[in-house]
Scaffold this motif. Structure first.
Motif, PDB file in Angstrom:
ATOM      1  N   HIS A 212       0.633  -1.417  -0.154  1.00  0.00           N
ATOM      2  CA  HIS A 212      -0.499   0.373   0.305  1.00  0.00           C
ATOM      3  C   HIS A 212       0.920   1.527   0.030  1.00  0.00           C
ATOM      4  O   HIS A 212       2.087   1.154   0.528  1.00  0.00           O
ATOM      5  N   LEU A 285      -1.988  -0.560  -3.104  1.00  0.00           N
ATOM      6  CA  LEU A 285      -3.240  -0.090  -2.963  1.00  0.00           C
ATOM      7  C   LEU A 285      -2.829   1.662  -2.564  1.00  0.00           C
ATOM      8  O   LEU A 285      -2.099   2.005  -2.418  1.00  0.00           O
ATOM      9  N   TYR A 386      -4.637  -5.735   4.278  1.00  0.00           N
ATOM     10  CA  TYR A 386      -5.348  -4.320   5.294  1.00  0.00           C
ATOM     11  C   TYR A 386      -5.900  -3.423   5.185  1.00  0.00           C
ATOM     12  O   TYR A 386      -6.901  -4.151   4.575  1.00  0.00           O
TER      13      TYR A 386
END
Length: 777
Positions: A212, A285, A386
């Motif tokens: 991410h 992400l 996540y």
């Protein structure tokens, strides 16, 4: 939202509860049932096992099948392309009546005997499940040749369609609706029955890495599995058809089924498509515009969480390794962003924009439980995840606030029980207050009113005692406001009666005040710094300055002037009171054809009548102390409801001559005395009033006030009112006069006999004879 009874029973025990009761409960807890329909398989339709299948000797599109139906083996001619040896199929035996009314009979097709019919899903009254005959499997239960299909509860189901409001995204799943019913019926939810041993499994970290960038405001968890074989069982096909959910690939069917069951947003990625030939795939992400989050692979966009997914990365039939993404994004983020950016969305956006299920692992486990039961897959150990930590929304509410919002008292223990079953985490219940965290799946609850609504839903609106609406509003009617409205209404009536408002200074000329016979301010109360010599005092009477306005109107050749003023006057001590003044001089009406251009002059009775249109009815009584403005023989006190409200008079001839005024009439009213008090309602008789006239002879020196004083308070109860209607003087009467009085007699309980009426009049005459020296004419 569509649910079925049997599907719900996988999550809640509904034994002893009819479908009708389920619908009533759904309605009572705020989930409005739009429609209900039952799917029933007719009798004499049984499970058949195709033992053999051969081509029809005289027809290319027909097959001759030998079918085991338990009690016997039947020869049946079938035209479906998918019929084959080894299939379990529904067989309508001879004598069966199909849902469309067709009777199954023994037949001969192209010379071959046929003893029954192998059925398709639509012929059984089920939704269309592909072309050809319906292929049965053990997903609906153990298949026994000869057993009636109506005995398989998973085939015979009740389909309930619920009309959800946009804020109830938590009920866009079978599990969500079952959760609500568990609270409504006070029953427990069944846990998910799935346990996988990952001891000897390959870890997901060997094939997938999730990264991410920054802190995206989403939650996501990824799993992976290898597909060995994948077929869609009848139960999943049937239930997806019940909810009108179409699919293209077998994996899509499992995904759609798991999403509808759990409410979790699931997406599939073909491993070969996101790894692009590498042994390990990477998903990143990355936060984009308006708080949205994109899932990227190798710099390319695979999806926008909660919004859409690229068709290029979806798993297809050729894919043997699949990555599953379960995600959650707040509807408060995704809905405004999609609208602002005008993004293209896929069908799952409907769920995310209303609030999807945030328990991501639950949705994945539902999917894996289906795949392990009906397919052959190998799941990789672990997950890549996540999560955005979200502070729970806490509500602090007192039991008194709940009682006030609901409209009746509820025990705090009952409130705690309801909230706990609804998923609230209770922290404290002290001093009549409840502190609790709102469940993460309830996006529609944010304040105390929402909590109270939840309690009402579960108690049942029908169980809340109906009460009339009651609220207490602060009394905003002050004395000043009451007087303002009273004076406003008086002004409007005055204008309607033909008067024009004239406004003057409260200051006046003290010299004129003295000349007109009024008292000026005491020396120690006088104005210290007057505006001018002609305004060195405060008016004791409204006529002081009104005389100038009348004179100006007459000087401008006005044939009539009707003026009024409402204002303050002051006594010698400088005490202030509010008065109203009405004046009329000149002709009583405009000249017109009606009066031949010669209207009469205003007189005292006409002025009094015009004034009554403004202030209502009143009486005139003799004035004991007329002032210098009043005509000594045409003046009277005005009395209303037994109290003096002012004076009415003709302007004194000397004053009229001084200001060159024609006959002028005026009335001065005390506002405080004129303001109405509380009105007491009195009953109204339903009987017709009776009018009786009484003519008496009395001395001419007898004032009418003496007659009124003699009768008022001493009349029989049935006499409601009296008033004079005629006065006659004649030489034959000498110093006497004839006066006719009219009496209004109102019976209350019954009609009066003529003798009773005569008795009332005789009683009145007797009193007048004694008190006023009257005699009957």
């Amino acid at each position: 939202m569509i649910v079925t009874r049997r599907w719900l029973e996988e999550w809640i025990d509904l034994e002893g509860i009819s479908t009708e009761e389920i619908c009533r409960k759904l309605n009572s807890i705020g989930l409005e049932v739009d429609s209900v329909r039952s799917v029933e398989i007719p009798s004499r339709i049984v499970v058949g096992h195709v033992i053999s299948c051969e081509k029809h000797p005289d027809a290319d599109k027909l097959s001759v099948c030998m079918v085991d139906i338990g009690s016997a083996t039947r020869q049946i001619v079938c035209g479906a392309r998918n019929v084959r040896e080894g299939l379990y199929v529904p067989v309508a035996t001879v004598g069966a009546v199909m849902p469309d009314g067709m009777n199954i009979k023994h037949a001969k097709l192209r010379g071959v005997e046929s003893d029954g019919m192998i059925c398709s899903s639509t012929e059984l009254g089920l939704p269309a499940l592909g072309k050809g005959i319906l292929e049965l499997d053990d997903s609906i239960g153990e298949l026994e040749p000869g057993r009636e299909l109506s005995e398989y509860p998973l085939l015979c189901d009740d389909i309930i369609e619920i009309e959800l409001t946009a804020n109830r995204g938590d009920c866009l799943s079978i599990h969500g609706v079952a959760r609500e019913l568990a609270v409504g019926f006070n029953r427990s939810l069944k846990p998910l029955d799935f346990d996988e041993d990952f001891a000897d499994k390959i870890g997901i970290g060997r094939i997938l890495q999730c990264l991410h960038v920054g802190t995206p405001d989403v939650s996501m968890v990824c799993y992976a599995f290898d597909i060995n074989s994948l077929e869609v069982p009848l139960l999943i096909k049937l239930r997806l058809a019940f909810i009108d959910q179409e699919y293209d690939l077998p994996l899509d069917a499992y995904m759609d089924y798991a999403i509808h069951t759990s409410g979790v947003i699931l997406r599939s990625y073909g491993f070969s498509k996101i790894s692009e030939g590498n042994e390990k795939a990477k998903l990143t992400l990355k936060e984009i515009e308006c708080g949205l989050t994109a899932v990227e692979y190798d710099g390319k966009r695979a999806s926008i969480v909660g919004v859409n997914q690229s068709e290029e990365v979806k798993a297809d039939d050729s894919e043997k390794r699949v990555v599953i993404e379960a995600s959650y994004v707040s509807p408060d983020i995704v809905a405004p962003a999609v609208k602002k950016l005008k993004l293209k969305t896929d069908p799952l956006y409907y769920r995310t924009s209303r609030g999807s299920e945030p328990d991501l692992k639950f949705g994945v486990l539902v999917l894996f439980s289906l795949l392990k039961r009906y397919a052959d897959i190998s799941i990789y150990a672990g997950e890549s995840e996540y999560f955005t930590e979200r502070e729970p929304v806490t509500v602090n509410i007192s039991i008194s606030e709940i009682d006030s919002l609901i409209g009746q008292d509820v025990e705090i223990s009952e409130v705690v029980t309801i909230l706990s079953k609804l998923g609230f985490e209770i922290h404290k219940t002290e001093d009549g207050r409840i502190v609790a965290d709102i469940p993460s799946f309830r996006h529609d609850i944010s304040n105390k009113q929402d909590v109270a609504e939840e309690i009402v839903r579960i108690i049942g609106i029908d169980n809340i005692v109906s009460k009339p609406l009651k609220f207490t509003e602060a009394n905003r009617m002050s004395e000043s406001l009451r007087r303002h409205r009273f004076l406003r209404d008086m002004r409007m009536r005055a204008v309607a009666a033909g008067f024009f408002e004239s406004v003057h200074y409260i200051f006046c000329d003290n010299k004129r005040v003295k000349e007109l016979g009024f008292e000026t301010l005491r020396e120690d109360r006088s104005l210290l710094n007057p505006i001018s010599a002609e305004m060195d005092g405060l008016r004791p009477n409204l006529m002081i300055n009104m005389l100038d306005s009348l004179k100006r109107n007459v000087s401008m050749s006005k044939k009539r002037a009707a003026l009024f003023e409402i204002g303050a006057v002051f006594d010698a001590e400088r005490n202030e009171t509010m008065q109203a003044l009405f004046v009329f001089c000149g002709e009583r009406e405009p000249d017109s054809v009606v009066n031949a251009g010669k209207p009469g002059m205003m007189d005292l009775p006409s002025f009094a009548s015009r004034l009554s249109a403004v202030i209502g009815s009143f009486e005139l009584r003799k004035t004991e102390n007329p002032d210098a403005l009043m005509h000594p023989y045409q003046c009277a006190d005005m009395v209303k409801d037994g109290r003096k409200i002012g004076t009415l008079a003709k302007l004194h001839p000397k004053v009229a001559d001084r200001f060159d005024l024609p006959d002028t009439f005026f009335a001065q009213l005390d506002i405080a005395s004129l303001e109405p008090g509380e009105k007491k309602a009195e009953g109204i008789s339903q009987l017709t009033p009776i009018y009786r006239d009484l003519s008496i002879v009395i001395p001419q020196s007898t004032p009418y006030s003496a007659i009124r004083a003699a009768l008022e308070g001493h009349l029989p109860a049935v006499v409601e009112n009296f008033y004079p209607i005629d006065r006659y003087v004649d030489e034959s009467l000498g110093e006497d006069m004839s006066l006719t009085l009219r009496f209004v007699i109102v019976p209350r309980e019954r009609a009066l006999e003529e003798s009773e009426i005569n008795g009332v009049m005789e009683e009145i005459l007797e009193r007048l004879q004694k008190r006023c020296d009257a005699r009957l004419r």
